[in-house]
Design a protein around this motif. Sequence first.
Motif, PDB file in Angstrom:
ATOM      1  N   SER A  23       0.919  -1.198  -0.003  1.00 43.96           N
ATOM      2  CA  SER A  23       0.088  -0.053  -0.015  1.00 43.96           C
ATOM      3  C   SER A  23       0.951   1.199  -0.099  1.00 43.96           C
ATOM      4  N   THR A  44      -4.952  -3.659   4.682  1.00 40.07           N
ATOM      5  CA  THR A  44      -5.798  -3.726   3.469  1.00 40.07           C
ATOM      6  C   THR A  44      -6.503  -4.810   3.440  1.00 40.07           C
ATOM      7  N   ASP A  63      -4.182  -2.487  -5.445  1.00 41.09           N
ATOM      8  CA  ASP A  63      -3.405  -2.859  -4.328  1.00 41.09           C
ATOM      9  C   ASP A  63      -4.472  -4.278  -3.885  1.00 41.09           C
ATOM     10  N   THR A  64      -3.611  -5.107  -3.056  1.00 46.94           N
ATOM     11  CA  THR A  64      -4.277  -5.925  -2.591  1.00 46.94           C
ATOM     12  C   THR A  64      -3.997  -6.644  -1.137  1.00 46.94           C
TER      13      THR A  64
END
Length: 306
Positions: A23, A44, A63-64
Motif C-alpha cells: 500500500s 488492507t 493494491d491487494t
Amino acid sequence: MPRRLAFRAGTASIIGLPNAGKSTLLNALIGEKLAIVSSKPQTTRTALDGVLTTPAAQIVFVDTPGIHKSDTPYNQKMMRSVRASLDSIDVLVFVHDAQRVISTEVEGALDLVKKANVPTVLVLNKIDLVEDRKKVLDLLEQFPKHYAFAAYVPISAQSGEGVEAVRDEIIKLLPRASKIYPEDHITQMPSRFLAAEMIREKILAETHQEVPHAVAVLVDTWEETPKLTKISATIYVERQGQKTIVIGQKGAMLKSIGTAARLEMEEFFGTKIFLELFVKVRPDWRNQPEFLNELDWRRMTGERDE
Ligand SMILES: Nc1nc2c(ncn2[C@@H]2O[C@H](COP(=O)(O)OP(=O)(O)O)[C@@H](O)[C@H]2O)c(=O)[nH]1
Ligand SMILES: [Mg+2]
C-alpha cells in the motif's frame, strides 16, 4: 511516429505477503495517499484501485490484501480478492520485504505469481532498513532461481528511492493502448469509503493485539454544504471491552482518532470537515456476509462525489 501511437495503458496488480509495503508503494506511485498503511497485518482488507497517468502511459494499479492462510471466512474473502486481482491484468508487481528471507510462505506466494503467468516486476522494498547493501544484492540474486521476473528493482517505498524505476519497468511491460480513464481520474473508490478507511487507519495506529482485527468503519451520512462537509461514521468492534478501549479514558482515544482523521480528510478532500464518530459493538461481524457487503466499496450506495 506521433506520440499518441506509442502511448501505453493497462492494469498492474500489486501483491505480496502482509506488511511488505504494497500500500505504501501504491501511494508512492500515485503520489496521493489512497491506501491506508500500518504495521498491523490485514490493514488492507480488499482490492483498491489507483490510476497514474503520465505523458507516456496510464497505469491502473490494484493494491491487494497480503497473501496469507485463509482459515476463516473473512480471510478467505480477502484471499479471493487477491486471486481476482490476478485475472485479466497486464503486469504483476510482487513486493518483498528486503529484511526477510525467501521463506516457504514467500514460495507459496510465488506460486500465485507463476499461475498468473503475466510479466512480473520483483520489488525488493524497505532497503532503507538494510544497512548492508550487499545483503540486498544477495537477496536479489536469489529470486531468479524461483521465477524469471521481467525486472528486479530494489526500493524504499517510504523514502521514494527506486519508485520511479518501478513505474518505468511497469510501463515498458504495458500494451500499446489509449487511455482507459480521463487524465484527472485517480480512483473508483467512493469518498465515503476513503473517509472510513482514514478513520480505521488512525484506530490501527493507536490500538494493539486483537483490536485492529476487530474494527470496521462505515460512514453513515455525508452532507456537503458550501462551507463544510458533515460526516458521521460508526466504528464497529466485536466486544464491549474493545469499545471501551476505542473510546478511552473520558473519550480521549476517540477524540484523538477523530481529530487525526478529520485533519487528513480536510487535506485530502480540500474542504472543512465536521466529523462525528460513534462506537458500536457488533459481535461476530466478520462472519456476517450482509455486513461484509456493506463494507465493500464496490457496493456502497448513496451520496458520492466523482
Ligand atoms: N522503513 C520502511 N518502512 C516501510 C517501507 N514501506 C512500507 N513500510 C512500513 O511497513 C509497514 C507496512 O506497510 P504497508 O504499506 O501497510 O504494507 P502492506 O501490508 O504490504 O500494504 C508500515 O508500517 C509502513 O510504514 C519502506 O520502504 N521503508
Ligand atoms: Mg496494504
